[in-house]
Scaffold this motif. Structure first.
Motif, short mmCIF file in Angstrom:
data_model
loop_
_atom_site.label_atom_id
_atom_site.label_comp_id
_atom_site.label_asym_id
_atom_site.label_seq_id
_atom_site.Cartn_x
_atom_site.Cartn_y
_atom_site.Cartn_z
N LEU A 252 5.04 3.17 -1.88
CA LEU A 252 4.66 3.22 -0.14
C LEU A 252 3.78 2.44 0.10
N ARG A 253 3.73 0.78 -1.32
CA ARG A 253 3.54 -0.19 -1.08
C ARG A 253 1.27 0.33 -1.92
N ALA A 254 1.49 1.43 -2.70
CA ALA A 254 0.18 1.99 -3.00
C ALA A 254 -0.19 0.74 -4.14
N ASN B 112 -6.82 9.50 2.60
CA ASN B 112 -6.15 9.21 2.95
C ASN B 112 -6.26 8.17 4.30
N GLY B 113 -4.80 7.40 3.96
CA GLY B 113 -4.92 6.17 5.54
C GLY B 113 -5.02 7.03 6.74
N MET C 98 -4.19 -1.29 5.93
CA MET C 98 -3.53 -0.50 5.11
C MET C 98 -2.10 -1.06 4.36
N ILE C 99 -1.78 -1.93 4.94
CA ILE C 99 -1.18 -2.60 4.07
C ILE C 99 -1.20 -4.15 3.17
N LYS D 62 -3.55 2.38 0.65
CA LYS D 62 -2.73 2.67 -0.30
C LYS D 62 -3.11 0.98 -1.74
N ASN E 258 4.93 -9.38 1.24
CA ASN E 258 5.28 -7.67 2.01
C ASN E 258 6.23 -7.96 2.29
#
Ligand SMILES: Cc1ncc(COP(=O)(O)O)c(C=O)c1O
Length: 463
Positions: free
Chosen positions: A90-92, A145-146, A258-259, A284, A379
């Motif tokens: 998940l983009r982490a 967590n985000g 976050m992203i 992430k 992205n």
């Protein structure tokens, strides 16, 4: 057994996922053992996974149900099949799976113990490293967590301003698992109306829609939360207008990174667009897949969560595992790689290579209006449209199905630092084959080519 709702026959969730697994073994590329494990997952875990975005309803049935291990941008499923992966946790996992400098740092800390009764010096080192990357922030607090940090940002903004309402960007899909956000989605079950009513929404790139909100809710909006950029770039001046509106109406500006954080730039999208938020939220990519998230911001606001002020205390963030040492070590090592190596440049370069290659393939198949790549190079996501030009889950399923059959597992085209030219070129070849079938499906009908049912959006009120 089925139940009825709104006149439609609905298969209960646990039966939906089990029922849809009944594809004949003759066309099933997944082993019987993996299918058994998949059924077991649905018996034991609601949704069969701990993250909706990883769930069975998000992938074609031919997708590997479980990933056993990963190295760089390659993953192996429980049947031993290898895939080039995109999106990666998940983009982490932005550097790549099992990235040596990160796992070496983690391994060093594991033998020192993971959690103590008083803080570890790593908490200070991680804060220093983070603040040396994100120049607009003066203090930072870490969590796992985000969602915890976006929720903490909202709580802090409410306490700081004495207001209750939160303005969020309606065009951005996710900010938190918590009620203030989920109440605004198409899946608000369990969240009281009183809470839902506190979150109001404006449109991206439309400062006038935000101004209207401020006018409609005078002195009520505590904060404005948005990602500086998602799949569409900000219109010239938009972010500065948002900043100015927040200042004019006395709300805090929260940039959700976050992203974008550690992907657009080491300093986040706020640096790219030269905007200084009051608070910003990261997670992430910050620790390459280890659990670490950060709430950062101006000292004046952040200190309300601390010990040196006379205002009412804010229970900002305080979790048992918040400062677990090996995630902090992973975070420090990851951020240092970003500072010392051309990570950002590589994410953009490899994204560009992929975008150009796949767009060229789509043009060659004459389907550039139906299959499109969107977003910033670091992205990338894809839009799959049917003949009517409307985004189509069936065509998305077909594309995923055909890419998986060609050894590429990607809900998006989000690259990592580990995607080599060869990985990108093999992905372009896979897209060539997949888009050839897509083009045929546009002529013959998508159902001719789908092995099984379509994927579905996460946010839907019923299964
Ligand atoms: C933009 C954005 N914000 C917040 C979150 C929540 O982060 P977490 O899943 O770590 O709680 C996500 C998760 O996907 C996200 O994409």
């Amino acid at each position: 057994m089925s139940c009825h709702c709104g006149g439609r026959a609905i298969i209960p969730a646990e039966e939906y996922s089990l029922a849809t697994m009944s594809i004949p073994q003759s066309v099933d590329s997944v082993s019987a053992d993996a299918r058994t494990l998949q059924r077991q997952a649905h018996k034991l875990i609601p949704g069969g996974a701990h993250t909706y975005a990883k769930g069975d309803d998000q992938y074609p049935l031919s997708a590997p149900p479980f990933i056993a291990r990963g190295k760089g941008c390659h993953v192996w499923d429980v049947d031993g099949n290898e895939f080039i992966e995109y999106g990666m946790g998940l983009r982490a996992v932005a550097l790549g799976h099992a990235y040596p400098k990160v796992i070496e740092a983690v391994a060093r800390e594991l033998s020192n113990g993971s959690n103590f009764t008083r803080p570890s010096p790593l908490e200070v080192h991680a804060a220093e490293t983070f603040l040396s990357c994100v120049s607009g922030a003066e203090m930072v607090k870490f969590a796992k967590n985000g969602s915890d940090v976006t929720t903490a940002a909202v709580k802090l903004a409410r306490a700081y301003t004495g207001r209750n309402k939160v303005a969020i960007c309606a065009d951005q899909p996710f900010f938190s698992v918590d009620d203030w956000f989920i109440g605004s989605t198409a899946m608000p079950a369990g969240i009281p109306k009183e809470i839902r009513d506190l979150t109001v929404r404006f449109r991206y790139n439309d400062a006038a829609s935000l101004e209207k909100l401020f006018d409609a809710h005078p002195n009520e909006i505590a904060c404005v939360m948005l990602e500086a950029e998602a799949s569409v770039p900000p219109r010239a001046g938009f972010l500065k207008e948002v900043r100015a509106l927040c200042d004019r109406f006395g709300a805090l500006l929260i940039i959700e990174e976050m992203i974008t954080g550690f992907r657009w730039d080491v300093g986040g999208a706020q640096r790219v667009y030269d905007i200084v938020p009051d608070l910003s939220t990261f997670g992430k990519a910050i620790a390459n897949g280890f659990a670490l998230a950060a709430l950062a911001g101006k000292r004046e606001v952040m200190r309300r969560g601390g010990l040196d002020h006379t205002h009412e205390r804010v229970f900002l963030l305080s979790t048992t595992h918040g400062a677990e040492t090996h995630s902090l070590a992973a975070g420090i090592a990851t951020m240092q790689v970003y500072q010392e190596e051309p990570v950002i440049e590589t994410l953009h370069r490899q994204g560009d290579r992929l975008k150009q290659g796949v767009e060229e393939v789509a043009r060659r198949h004459g389907i550039q209006d139906f299959f499109q790549i969107l977003g910033r190079s670091c992205n990338l996501v894809f839009a799959t449209r049917g003949l009517d030009g409307i985004p189509s889950q069936a065509y998305r399923t077909l594309f995923l199905q055909e890419m998986i059959a060609r050894g590429v597992l990607g809900p998006s085209f989000v690259v990592s630092y580990s995607h080599s030219n060869d990985d990108i070129d093999r992905t372009i070849d896979a897209a060539d084959g997949a888009l050839a079938i897509y083009a045929r499906a546009l002529e013959d009908g998508v159902l001719e080519y789908l092995v099984d049912r379509s994927v579905k959006p996460v946010f839907r009120p019923f299964n």
